[in-house]
Design a protein around this motif. Structure first.
Motif, short mmCIF file in Angstrom:
data_model
loop_
_atom_site.label_atom_id
_atom_site.label_comp_id
_atom_site.label_asym_id
_atom_site.label_seq_id
_atom_site.Cartn_x
_atom_site.Cartn_y
_atom_site.Cartn_z
N MET A 1 -13.78 15.36 44.68
CA MET A 1 -12.87 15.46 45.83
C MET A 1 -12.68 14.10 46.50
O MET A 1 -11.59 13.81 47.02
N SER A 2 -13.70 13.27 46.45
CA SER A 2 -13.59 11.91 47.02
C SER A 2 -12.59 11.08 46.24
O SER A 2 -11.82 10.31 46.82
N GLU A 3 -12.60 11.22 44.93
CA GLU A 3 -11.65 10.49 44.09
C GLU A 3 -10.21 10.94 44.38
O GLU A 3 -9.29 10.15 44.30
N GLY B 1 -17.95 22.28 57.54
CA GLY B 1 -16.93 21.32 57.91
C GLY B 1 -16.85 20.06 57.06
O GLY B 1 -16.16 19.11 57.42
N LEU B 2 -17.50 20.06 55.89
CA LEU B 2 -17.41 18.89 55.02
C LEU B 2 -16.17 18.92 54.15
O LEU B 2 -15.65 17.87 53.76
N ILE B 3 -15.70 20.12 53.83
CA ILE B 3 -14.47 20.26 53.05
C ILE B 3 -13.58 21.28 53.73
O ILE B 3 -14.02 22.01 54.62
N LEU C 1 -11.63 17.12 50.87
CA LEU C 1 -12.59 16.64 51.86
C LEU C 1 -11.99 16.79 53.25
O LEU C 1 -10.81 16.54 53.45
N ALA C 2 -12.81 17.18 54.19
CA ALA C 2 -12.35 17.31 55.57
C ALA C 2 -12.43 15.97 56.30
O ALA C 2 -11.75 15.76 57.30
N LYS C 3 -13.27 15.07 55.79
CA LYS C 3 -13.43 13.74 56.36
C LYS C 3 -13.26 12.71 55.24
O LYS C 3 -13.41 13.04 54.07
#
Length: 145
Positions: free
Chosen positions: A17-19, A54-56, A68-70
């Protein structure tokens, strides 16, 4: 200390998800599961936990999935492990008067080790993992040339 498969799977999913973060492309459970050989149902449960914390976030629709939420540079490994494993980052209680010398020495050493681990986990973000993966891929490509 060992990284549980639960935490490893969560980190693998978050790495993917970061990519995709900059492109704002949602990742589907099937995609991530196939890429890393993770059982779909198990990954679904992990992603639900990450979403509740709340991370995604999830996106509905034909092109839906998880994002990703952040920003990846704002999510530390400690955040993820705390979400998945419930890592206790607070120091243990100080030794009591009734505690013998040996136990207090062992407790102090363990507390120091836990604090050091927390410091390292707080200093690594999902972005750091992405950067490391990219540079390792570059090294692997250069090796084969």
């Amino acid at each position: 200390m060992e990284l549980s498969s639960k935490s490893e799977y969560a980190l693998l999913a978050l790495l993917e998800m970061s990519e995709a973060y900059r492109k704002e492309e949602p990742m589907q459970i099937r995609q991530i599961a196939a890429m890393h050989n993770i059982p779909d149902r198990y990954l679904e449960q992990l992603l639900a936990t990450l979403r509740r914390q709340g991370l995604i976030r999830s996106q509905r629709g034909a092109r839906g999935g998880y994002l990703l939420a952040k920003a990846p540079w704002h999510v530390t490994l400690l955040d993820v492990l705390d979400c998945i494993e419930g890592v206790d980052t607070t120091p243990t209680h100080p030794a009591t008067h009734s505690e013998d010398l040996e136990r207090s020495v062992i407790r102090a050493a363990w507390q120091e080790a836990c604090q050091a681990a927390n410091t390292v986990l707080e200093n690594y973000t999902l972005q750091d993992l992405c950067d490391r993966r990219r540079s390792k891929k570059q090294l692997d490509i250069m090796y084969y040339i």
